[in-house]
Each structure stands twice: as C-alpha cells, then as structure tokens.
Design a protein around this motif. Structure first.
Motif, short mmCIF file in Angstrom:
data_model
loop_
_atom_site.label_atom_id
_atom_site.label_comp_id
_atom_site.label_asym_id
_atom_site.label_seq_id
_atom_site.Cartn_x
_atom_site.Cartn_y
_atom_site.Cartn_z
N GLU A 240 0.82 -1.20 0.00
CA GLU A 240 0.00 0.00 0.00
C GLU A 240 0.86 1.26 0.00
OE1 GLU A 240 0.20 -1.86 2.81
OE2 GLU A 240 0.33 -0.57 4.57
N LYS A 241 0.33 2.30 -0.65
CA LYS A 241 1.00 3.60 -0.63
C LYS A 241 0.62 4.38 0.61
CE LYS A 241 1.27 4.06 -5.67
NZ LYS A 241 0.88 4.87 -6.86
N SER A 242 -0.61 4.18 1.09
CA SER A 242 -1.09 4.86 2.29
C SER A 242 -1.89 3.87 3.11
CB SER A 242 -1.96 6.06 1.91
OG SER A 242 -3.09 5.63 1.17
N THR A 245 -7.29 6.21 2.64
CA THR A 245 -7.62 7.34 1.78
C THR A 245 -9.09 7.66 1.96
OG1 THR A 245 -8.07 5.87 -0.10
CG2 THR A 245 -5.85 6.80 0.06
N ALA A 259 -4.90 11.30 2.04
CA ALA A 259 -4.25 10.01 2.32
C ALA A 259 -3.56 10.10 3.68
CB ALA A 259 -3.24 9.67 1.24
N ARG A 285 5.79 7.56 -1.80
CA ARG A 285 4.71 6.79 -2.40
C ARG A 285 3.34 7.36 -2.06
NH1 ARG A 285 4.43 1.98 -0.25
NH2 ARG A 285 6.21 2.02 1.17
N VAL A 286 3.18 7.87 -0.84
CA VAL A 286 1.87 8.42 -0.48
C VAL A 286 1.57 9.69 -1.28
CG1 VAL A 286 2.51 9.94 1.44
CG2 VAL A 286 0.31 8.77 1.48
N ASP A 288 2.19 9.93 -4.29
CA ASP A 288 1.75 9.46 -5.60
C ASP A 288 0.25 9.24 -5.64
OD1 ASP A 288 4.26 9.47 -6.72
OD2 ASP A 288 4.68 7.36 -6.25
N GLU A 289 -0.39 9.22 -4.49
CA GLU A 289 -1.83 9.02 -4.43
C GLU A 289 -2.56 10.22 -5.07
OE1 GLU A 289 -3.29 6.33 -3.49
OE2 GLU A 289 -2.61 5.56 -1.56
N VAL A 291 -4.47 12.58 -4.35
CA VAL A 291 -5.04 13.33 -3.22
C VAL A 291 -4.47 14.74 -3.20
CG1 VAL A 291 -5.41 11.26 -1.83
CG2 VAL A 291 -3.24 12.51 -1.62
N VAL A 294 -1.95 15.15 2.45
CA VAL A 294 -1.31 13.98 3.05
C VAL A 294 -1.16 14.21 4.55
CG1 VAL A 294 0.84 12.65 3.20
CG2 VAL A 294 -0.09 13.27 0.96
#
Length: 342
Positions: A240-242, A245, A259, A285-286, A288-289, A291, A294
């Motif tokens: 997972e990135k986060s 979300t 996220a 990586r988060v 990259d969501e 959103v 963060v």
C-alpha cells in the motif's frame, strides 16, 4: 489551493544558457548580461527565460530530488533535479559591488543541509552576477531562506553535494499581495473541520498520553476513520501507498481528498524517515496518491526531517499538495475530544 493556476513562479536567479541547453529553446543573449548592466533589453530577455523555465518546471521532465533519492541510490552521480529547502545565501551584493569597482569578483554562494530519503546531505553552490533576475533578487537572496532550486546536483563527494543552480525562486499566490506557497501547504489539525472539537477541549494530560502508548495502530486508524465518517477502512498489506484514503476531510467546508500514514507503537520513540520504508520511500509513495492532502500520524514525536521531506514533496510546481503532521500529543488530543481515548 485546488489548482496550480492559483500560483505563479517568481524567479530570483536563472541561468539562461543552461535552460536553453536543457529545453532546446533559443533564448536572447542579453539574458547573460550582468545585473550591473541591467536594461530594457535584458529585462525582456530574462522574461523570455522565465517563460522557458516555467515550461521546463511544469513539463515533468525534471524530477523532484527528494523523490529521486528515495527511489534509488544516487551516489557518485550528477543528476538534473529540483528541490525545495532551507538554504543560507551570502555575498550576492558584494559580488556585484566588486564587479562595479573593477575588482576580482568573489561569487555569491549558498549552502544548506537537506534531508533526502533516510539521511541528510550538505549542499552548496555558487551564484553568478549575470543570472540574477532583478534587483529584488539581491534583497531576497540573503541569510536563511526557503528556496526552490532546479539544477544539477553532483553527488560525487558523499560529504558535500555541489549544486549548479539553473533556476531559483518560489511559487507565490497570483494576487495583488503575493504570499508564498510555503505559507499554504502546511495544514494543522485544528484547521481540519472534522477535528474542530479540539479547539474546545483541553490538551491531554500525561496520563492520557500514556493511554496512547498501548493503542495498536489498527485501533488508532479505526478511531480516526470513525471520527471523520469514513466507512471503508482497508486492511494493511505490504504494497500500500497509504494506510487510509478518504474524501471525507474538509477545510473550511471544501473537500480535500486525503491520504493517511499511521505509525503506532511498533515504531519506538521519535519517528524518522528511516522508519518509513526503504530510504523513507513511504512518504514519496503516499504523494503518488490522487489526493490533495497527506496526513502523517505517529503515537510519539515526529522528527523535523520527516516534516521537511513532506514539505519538499508538497512543494512541487507540477502539482502542489498540502500536508499535515499529527504527533502523539495531537493524536491524543483528537482522540480525547471525540471520546476515543481509552
């Protein structure tokens, strides 16, 4: 801060020769004239350079150095990238004065310590009289200043990264009284509508803070989901990135797709980038969501290096984001305010 159009890039320093090399654009030679010989022709040439610089920045051709360093090893490389961080500037005015007096010029310089991945790097570089955008550049490029720098970063020396700056400046609100984007990208917990009760509830006591030490990360995540009204809480898995979300977060009534990263007592004590994946890449990586906001949460202290990396990732001219840091005290305050601290 919903769209990039709300901000414009204001330059302080531009190396038109290098920008032309990178972009393939033909830029006026007058842009390579010393600021001491400023003229209408030079002003027009620097504005042409500014337009080319903006196109380069927004093209996606140049990566964020924080993101690049967290994804792979860059030792012994010279990379084209950009970074946002705190630097100390010296000698710009003196260099121009020496040139006017016909004396040997000692170039202006800058230096700073920038966190990349799970370590910090000392960076330094020189500035040349022909690349200052305007007289206001000399006023700004002095002492300590947060600055966007695009250029080549030479990691040949592990102790000191040599920076060749091609563009330096900052994003500002496109209004009559311009404010830097840096004043807008950090969100504090009491600014989030779903956490509004903390404005009316006393800070947690030491005993209440100790309750947090025994709350598993999953319980904290579930509590936050309930507070914000998010019904879909995913189970943790390695890719997972986060951790969560949601579109339930609002700021002043405006929806901010968000996220979360949650870190529980399994991370002992203060949280550092090294606690956030290989080379601190979980933060990268988060971002990259898909959103706008963060949120990084931890049950204890959060190191300033984590904050600075989050800021550098949020301060991206291609897609500015916002970030929020929620440490142990703020976590306990939120959970207390909503009856979830047990």
């Amino acid at each position: 801060m919903d769209t990039l159009k709300e901000f414009r890039f204001f330059p302080y320093y531009m190396n038109s020769r290098r920008i032309a090399d990178i972009t393939g654009e033909s830029l006026p030679l007058a842009s390579q004239t010393s600021l001491n010989n400023n003229s209408r022709t030079r002003v027009d040439a620097m504005d042409a350079t500014l337009r080319a610089s903006r196109r380069l920045m927004y093209s996606g051709q140049v990566p964020n150095l924080v993101s690049l360093a967290s994804r792979r090893e860059i030792a012994n490389e010279r990379v084209l990238s950009f970074v946002w961080g705190v630097f100390t500037f010296r000698g710009a005015s003196k260099a121009l004065d020496l040139e006017l007096k016909g004396k040997p010029v000692i170039n202006g310089s800058f230096s700073g310590t920038i966190p990349l991945g799970d370590r910090e790097y000392k960076m330094s570089g020189q500035m040349y009289n022909e690349h200052y955008y305007s007289d206001s550049s000399i006023t700004v490029l002095t002492k300590r200043k947060r600055m966007f720098i695009l250029g080549h970063f030479d990691f040949s020396d592990a102790e000191n990264v040599i920076v060749s700056p091609y563009v330096m400046g900052e994003l500002v609100e496109d209004r009559y009284f311009a404010n830097s984007l840096s004043t807008s990208i950090r969100v504090f917990p009491n600014m989030i509508d779903q956490f509004a009760k903390i404005r009316e509830v006393p800070l947690p006591s030491k005993e209440e803070l100790r309750l947090l030490e025994n709350m598993p990360e999953d319980d904290v995540k579930q509590a936050f989901a309930e507070i914000i009204g998010e019904h879909y809480v995913p189970k943790d898995w390695g890719g997972e990135k986060s951790d969560l979300t949601t579109t339930k977060i609002t700021l002043n009534g405006q929806i901010r797709p968000t996220a979360f990263i949650f870190k529980g007592p399994s991370v002992k004590g203060e949280m550092h980038p090294a606690n956030m994946g290989k080379r601190g890449d979980q933060l990268v990586r988060v971002f990259d969501e898909p959103v706008n906001l963060v949120i990084v949460q931890h049950w204890n202290k959060i190191a300033n290096s984590v904050v600075r990396i989050a800021e550098a990732l949020a301060y991206d001219p291609r897609q500015p984001r916002q970030y929020c840091i929620i440490d142990g005290s703020e976590t306990a305050h939120i959970l207390k305010a909503y009856g979830r601290l047990k």
